[in-house]
Design an enzyme around this catalytic site. Structure first.
Site, PDB file in Angstrom:
ATOM      1  N   ASP A   1       6.270   0.288   7.548  1.00 10.74           N
ATOM      2  CA  ASP A   1       4.916   0.026   6.870  1.00 10.74           C
ATOM      3  C   ASP A   1       4.288   1.562   6.224  1.00 10.74           C
ATOM      4  O   ASP A   1       3.735   1.634   6.388  1.00 10.74           O
ATOM      5  CB  ASP A   1       4.416   0.236   7.769  1.00 10.74           C
ATOM      6  CG  ASP A   1       2.670   0.304   8.201  1.00 10.74           C
ATOM      7  OD1 ASP A   1       2.880  -1.114   6.573  1.00 10.74           O
ATOM      8  OD2 ASP A   1       2.336  -0.286   9.009  1.00 10.74           O
TER       9      ASP A   1
ATOM     10  N   HIS B   1       0.875  -1.105   0.418  1.00  6.81           N
ATOM     11  CA  HIS B   1       0.034  -0.442  -0.179  1.00  6.81           C
ATOM     12  C   HIS B   1       1.057   1.341   0.093  1.00  6.81           C
ATOM     13  O   HIS B   1       2.391   1.540   0.820  1.00  6.81           O
ATOM     14  CB  HIS B   1      -0.589  -0.097   1.120  1.00  6.81           C
ATOM     15  CG  HIS B   1      -0.647  -0.185   2.788  1.00  6.81           C
ATOM     16  ND1 HIS B   1       0.302   0.950   3.147  1.00  6.81           N
ATOM     17  CD2 HIS B   1      -0.466  -1.304   3.705  1.00  6.81           C
ATOM     18  CE1 HIS B   1       0.614   0.594   4.257  1.00  6.81           C
ATOM     19  NE2 HIS B   1       0.828  -0.418   4.611  1.00  6.81           N
TER      20      HIS B   1
ATOM     21  N   GLU C   1      -5.000   2.078   3.139  1.00  9.58           N
ATOM     22  CA  GLU C   1      -4.877   0.146   3.374  1.00  9.58           C
ATOM     23  C   GLU C   1      -5.611   0.811   4.939  1.00  9.58           C
ATOM     24  O   GLU C   1      -5.832  -0.296   5.896  1.00  9.58           O
ATOM     25  CB  GLU C   1      -4.023  -0.117   3.414  1.00  9.58           C
ATOM     26  CG  GLU C   1      -3.363  -1.877   3.961  1.00  9.58           C
ATOM     27  CD  GLU C   1      -2.864  -2.427   5.428  1.00  9.58           C
ATOM     28  OE1 GLU C   1      -3.457  -2.774   6.324  1.00  9.58           O
ATOM     29  OE2 GLU C   1      -2.257  -0.544   5.669  1.00  9.58           O
ATOM     30  N   GLU C   2      -4.289   1.649   5.612  1.00  7.76           N
ATOM     31  CA  GLU C   2      -4.395   2.090   7.139  1.00  7.76           C
ATOM     32  C   GLU C   2      -5.955   2.234   7.303  1.00  7.76           C
ATOM     33  O   GLU C   2      -6.060   2.537   8.868  1.00  7.76           O
ATOM     34  CB  GLU C   2      -3.757   3.015   6.917  1.00  7.76           C
ATOM     35  CG  GLU C   2      -1.985   2.821   6.884  1.00  7.76           C
ATOM     36  CD  GLU C   2      -1.429   1.565   7.916  1.00  7.76           C
ATOM     37  OE1 GLU C   2      -2.222   1.384   8.741  1.00  7.76           O
ATOM     38  OE2 GLU C   2      -0.099   1.522   8.081  1.00  7.76           O
TER      39      GLU C   2
ATOM     40  N   ASP D   1      -0.022   4.594   1.063  1.00  4.68           N
ATOM     41  CA  ASP D   1      -0.578   5.015   1.717  1.00  4.68           C
ATOM     42  C   ASP D   1       0.386   4.631   3.427  1.00  4.68           C
ATOM     43  O   ASP D   1       0.512   3.775   3.860  1.00  4.68           O
ATOM     44  CB  ASP D   1      -1.842   4.361   2.133  1.00  4.68           C
ATOM     45  CG  ASP D   1      -2.884   3.830   2.732  1.00  4.68           C
ATOM     46  OD1 ASP D   1      -2.372   2.961   2.633  1.00  4.68           O
ATOM     47  OD2 ASP D   1      -3.229   3.769   4.213  1.00  4.68           O
TER      48      ASP D   1
ATOM     49  N   GLU E   1       4.176  -6.677   4.156  1.00  3.52           N
ATOM     50  CA  GLU E   1       3.980  -6.046   5.310  1.00  3.52           C
ATOM     51  C   GLU E   1       5.193  -7.091   5.710  1.00  3.52           C
ATOM     52  O   GLU E   1       5.736  -6.920   6.322  1.00  3.52           O
ATOM     53  CB  GLU E   1       2.717  -6.345   6.658  1.00  3.52           C
ATOM     54  CG  GLU E   1       1.122  -5.651   5.934  1.00  3.52           C
ATOM     55  CD  GLU E   1       0.796  -4.206   5.708  1.00  3.52           C
ATOM     56  OE1 GLU E   1       1.839  -3.465   6.437  1.00  3.52           O
ATOM     57  OE2 GLU E   1       0.450  -3.819   5.611  1.00  3.52           O
TER      58      GLU E   1
END
Length: 373
Positions: free
Chosen positions: A100, A68, A132-133, A70, A160
C-alpha cells in the site's frame, strides 16, 4: 529492475502528514531521465507535492495510472526488521508501503522506459499524490489541475491493492473531529462548572443512534455491510477524577454506500454538537476527510478494458475507500486495480510478492501496447 525501484521507494520514510520532497524529487528525476514530461505540483501545505508525468502526446486522451507516495506510520510492534529497508525472503518483499502502495508505483516506473521507447499514439500519465492516508487530502489539488495537464483521460486506474482484480465500486467517507470546551472546577461542585465530557456523551449518543438508523437502509448489496455506517473511533477528555473536565474531543466517521452523501451522514451529529453552545459550551467541528463513493458501470469501456487485460472478472465493490471516487466525481471514469492484498496493508511485516509485481508490470506494459494505436 522493479525490485530495485521498490527498494528505493521503500527507503523514503514518506509517512502521511510529513514532507515528501525527497521521494517526489527522486521520482521526478527518474521520470525525466527517461524522457517523460514532469510537473511537480506543490500543495498548500508548502512541504508536500503531487507529481504528474506524461509519456506520449498530452493533447489527446490517454490513461492515468494513479497512486500515492505516502504510507502509514511504522511504529507498531511486530516488525522483524527496519520497515524502511526492503527485506527479501523467498518470493516475499517486506517493507512499509510494499503493498500500500509503492509496489504499484514501482511497476509504473519500471514500465516507463519501455513506454518511452515506444511511439505511443495516446499518452500514459502517472499521477502520484500525497496524504492519501489522511483522507485523500492531496489528490484534489492535482485533479483540479488536470485540464491544464492533459486532454480528458479515457480512464484512471488507481493501483490500490486488489489482487490485480478490477474493482468497480467503493464506499465514500467523511470524518470529523469534535471538540467541546466547558468550565473546570472541583468535582464536589458540579453546579459551578460545565462538564465537557457529559456534554460530549450527549453528542456521541446522537452519533450512536444515527449509526443504528443507517443500518435500516438504504441498501446496496454489493457492499459488506450493505448499508452506510457511522463509527466513533476516538474519545479523549478529563484530567483527574475530582476535577470537572473542561475539554473533551472525539473523532467520528461515516462510510457511505454509493449514492449517499457521506457528509450528510454526519450532519445530525454536527447539529447536536453545535446546539451545546446555547448552554454556554464552546463547540468546534473540524472536517478531517471527505471523499465520495466510486460507482463504475460494469458496462463501461474502462471496466471492459481492465477485465480483458487482467483476465479476471471484476469485483463489484469493496468497503474501503480510495482516490478513485474523487476522479469519478470530477468526470473521469476510474477503476481500482493494483497488486497485493489489502489485508496486508497497515500491518507489521507488510509485504508484496515478486510474482505480484511481475504480473502488475505485465498489465501496465499491456496497457501501453493498447496505446500504440
Amino acid at each position: 529492475m522493479v525490485e530495485d525501484i521498490l527498494a528505493r521507494l521503500v527507503a523514503f520514510p514518506s509517512v502521511v502528514g510529513t514532507p515528501n520532497t525527497p521521494i517526489v524529487d527522486w521520482i521526478a528525476g527518474y521520470c525525466r531521465s527517461h524522457g517523460a514530461a514532469v510537473r511537480v505540483l506543490p500543495g498548500p501545505e508548502g512541504d508536500r507535492a503531487n507529481l504528474f508525468a506524461t509519456i506520449g502526446p498530452a493533447d489527446v486522451p490517454g490513461y492515468v495510472l494513479s497512486g500515492h507516495t505516502d504510507v502509514v506510520p511504522a511504529g507498531e510492534d511486530g516488525w522483524s526488521a527496519d520497515p524502511f529497508t526492503l527485506r527479501r525472503d523467498g518470493d516475499r518483499l517486506y517493507g512499509r508501503g510494499t503493498t500500500d502502495m509503492k509496489g504499484f508505483l514501482a511497476c509504473a516506473l519500471a514500465a516507463l522506459p519501455v513506454q518511452a521507447a515506444t511511439a505511443l499514439e495516446r499518452p500514459l500519465h502517472l499521477a502520484f499524490s500525497y496524504d492519501e492516508e489522511a483522507g485523500c487530502r492531496g489528490v484534489p489539488h492535482m485533479i483540479a489541475e488536470l485540464p491544464h495537464l492533459c486532454a480528458p483521460p479515457l480512464g484512471v486506474v488507481v493501483g490500490e491493492p486488489s489482487g490485480l482484480q478490477a474493482v468497480l465500486a467503493h464506499k465514500g467517507k467523511a470524518a470529523a473531529r469534535l471538540e467541546v470546551e466547558g468550565r473546570s472546577g472541583h468535582s464536589s461542585r458540579p453546579d459551578q462548572g460545565l462538564n465537557a465530557v457529559h456534554a460530549m456523551v450527549e453528542v456521541l449518543s446522537e452519533a450512536v443512534a444515527h449509526g443504528r438508523a443507517l443500518e435500516g437502509g438504504p441498501f446496496d448489496t454489493r457492499f459488506a455491510p450493505p448499508y452506510s455506517t457511522l463509527q466513533v473511533g476516538v474519545v479523549s477528555g478529563g484530567r483527574a477524577l475530582n476535577v470537572i473536565p473542561d475539554r473533551c474531543t472525539a473523532e467520528i466517521e461515516v462510510r457511505a454506500i454509493a449514492g449517499v452523501d457521506p457528509r450528510a451522514g454526519l450532519e445530525p451529529v454536527r447539529a447536536r454538537l453545535m446546539a451545546l453552545e446555547a448552554r454556554g459550551f464552546v463547540a468546534r467541528w473540524e472536517e478531517l476527510a471527505a471523499y465520495p463513493a466510486l460507482a463504475l458501470s460494469r458496462d463501461s469501456a474502462l471496466a471492459a478494458l481492465m477485465t480483458g487485460l487482467t483476465g479476471r472478472p471484476p469485483c463489484e465493490a469493496v468497503s474501503y475507500g480510495t482516490e478513485a471516487g474523487l476522479f469519478q466525481a470530477a468526470g473521469h471514469d476510474a477503476v481500482i486495480c493494483g497488486p497485493g492484498d489489502i489485508a496486508r496493508a497497515h500491518r507489521p511485516n507488510e509485504y508484496i510478492t515478486r510474482g505480484e509485481l511481475d504480473e502488475c508490470l505485465g498489465l501496465i506494459l499491456a496497457l501501453g501496447e493498447r496505446l500504440r494505436g
